[in-house]
Design an enzyme around this catalytic site. Structure first.
Site, PDB file in Angstrom:
ATOM      1  N   ASP A 167     151.755 -37.550  -6.096  1.00  0.00           N
ATOM      2  CA  ASP A 167     150.723 -38.599  -6.719  1.00  0.00           C
ATOM      3  C   ASP A 167     151.056 -39.955  -7.336  1.00  0.00           C
ATOM      4  O   ASP A 167     152.431 -39.869  -7.324  1.00  0.00           O
ATOM      5  CB  ASP A 167     149.683 -37.617  -7.721  1.00  0.00           C
ATOM      6  CG  ASP A 167     150.592 -37.125  -8.883  1.00  0.00           C
ATOM      7  OD1 ASP A 167     151.952 -37.442  -8.837  1.00  0.00           O
ATOM      8  OD2 ASP A 167     150.092 -36.213  -9.489  1.00  0.00           O
ATOM      9  N   ASN A 207     145.074 -28.439 -18.347  1.00  0.00           N
ATOM     10  CA  ASN A 207     143.702 -28.170 -17.883  1.00  0.00           C
ATOM     11  C   ASN A 207     143.724 -27.238 -16.676  1.00  0.00           C
ATOM     12  O   ASN A 207     142.605 -27.142 -16.166  1.00  0.00           O
ATOM     13  CB  ASN A 207     142.803 -29.312 -17.974  1.00  0.00           C
ATOM     14  CG  ASN A 207     143.223 -30.378 -16.900  1.00  0.00           C
ATOM     15  OD1 ASN A 207     144.523 -30.087 -16.268  1.00  0.00           O
ATOM     16  ND2 ASN A 207     142.662 -31.393 -16.685  1.00  0.00           N
ATOM     17  N   HIS A 261     145.310 -28.364 -13.939  1.00  0.00           N
ATOM     18  CA  HIS A 261     145.425 -29.194 -12.760  1.00  0.00           C
ATOM     19  C   HIS A 261     146.801 -29.123 -12.008  1.00  0.00           C
ATOM     20  O   HIS A 261     147.650 -28.712 -12.871  1.00  0.00           O
ATOM     21  CB  HIS A 261     144.948 -30.653 -12.824  1.00  0.00           C
ATOM     22  CG  HIS A 261     146.202 -31.604 -13.644  1.00  0.00           C
ATOM     23  ND1 HIS A 261     145.578 -32.838 -14.542  1.00  0.00           N
ATOM     24  CD2 HIS A 261     147.536 -31.384 -13.841  1.00  0.00           C
ATOM     25  CE1 HIS A 261     146.703 -33.384 -15.020  1.00  0.00           C
ATOM     26  NE2 HIS A 261     147.866 -32.424 -14.678  1.00  0.00           N
ATOM     27  N   GLU A 269     141.999 -32.399 -10.605  1.00  0.00           N
ATOM     28  CA  GLU A 269     141.538 -31.977 -11.968  1.00  0.00           C
ATOM     29  C   GLU A 269     140.240 -30.885 -11.702  1.00  0.00           C
ATOM     30  O   GLU A 269     139.976 -30.621 -10.452  1.00  0.00           O
ATOM     31  CB  GLU A 269     140.802 -33.161 -12.521  1.00  0.00           C
ATOM     32  CG  GLU A 269     141.597 -34.324 -12.749  1.00  0.00           C
ATOM     33  CD  GLU A 269     142.730 -34.122 -14.088  1.00  0.00           C
ATOM     34  OE1 GLU A 269     143.042 -33.084 -14.415  1.00  0.00           O
ATOM     35  OE2 GLU A 269     142.769 -35.197 -14.668  1.00  0.00           O
TER      36      GLU A 269
END
Ligand code: PGA
Length: 243
Positions: free
Chosen positions: A67, A135, A137, A142
């Site tokens: 990313d 979280n 991810h 996400e």
């Protein structure tokens, strides 16, 4: 999933580097997908040492990255491009022509589809390194991400912005979106290792390994992949019940 439990960050970093070394020794022209963040830095230092001790040769390796922030150019010290050169590529003999990261500048939809085509043209990813968000991810997929999505622009959640603001002088400078390989792109990798350390990752590790396969924890989709090795330290493993 294969789970390797180690004592601490240092052991996690060495264990990850050893697996990468074995893969490159088996296939010198390995296509490898790297991750950024605080988790893999120690592993990149271990790989650098292996290179300096002439145990590893990266000259035939092709690299991709998961990313990049949208809006940050390659020379921006907060970009993942910059991170990879600073933490690894400047210290090893990888051929810079074989280094590929998603482009967060310009037409992102086109950059995303070009990136997928480029990966396919190199025969796909042989080996992928993943970190894990608190979280759940993986890359910037996400919660809410689906199992079959490819590289695209993704809006960062507040929890990701909060986790990453230590890298920016000013919270307002943090990009609100990123260009990220999707879970679908990740699932195509032939072999995956995921690294996590510290108590703050314990819930996400539990959800990923022992929870249901759900978009609420995108890392749980890895339960459906045939070759995932998870390397975790004692703290990150502390909420596992059966593994
Ligand atoms: P970290 O980030 O390595 O900085 O904890 C991991 C991630 O968000 O994927």
């Amino acid at each position: 999933m294969k789970i390797i439990k180690v004592k601490d960050y240092q052991e996690m970093s060495i264990a990850g580097a050893k697996i990468i070394k074995e893969e490159i020794l088996k296939k010198p022209n390995l296509t490898i997908c790297f991750a950024t963040g605080s988790t893999p830095i120690g592993m990149y230092q271990a790989l650098t040492k292996m290179y300096q001790h002439k145990e590893l040769d990266f000259s035939k390796v092709t690299s991709f990255n998961l990313d990049e922030y949208v809006g940050l150019g390659q020379s921006n010290p907060c970009s993942y491009h910059y991170f990879m050169y600073k933490n690894l590529f400047n210290h090893i003999n990888i051929n810079k022509n074989n280094v590929h990261l998603p482009n967060g500048i310009g037409d992102i939809a086109k950059n995303a589809s070009d990136y997928e085509k480029l990966i396919a043209s190199k025969g796909g990813i042989d080996f992928m390194i993943l970190g894990l968000g608190t979280n759940g991810h993986i890359a910037f997929n996400e919660p809410g991400s689906k199992i079959d999505e490819s590289t695209r622009e993704i809006k960062l959640t507040q929890s990701t912005i909060d986790a990453n603001k230590i890298y920016f002088d000013n919270e307002n400078d943090i990009p609100k979106t990123a260009i990220s390989m999707g879970v679908g792109s990740i699932m195509k990798a032939k072999k995956i290792i995921l690294l996590a350390n510290g108590i703050k990752k314990a819930d996400a590790i539990h959800n990923m390994i022992e929870g249901p396969v759900t978009s609420n924890c995108p890392a749980s989709f890895l339960q459906k992949h045939h070759d995932v090795t998870v390397i975790i330290d004692t703290e990150a493993a502390s909420k596992l019940k059966n593994s």
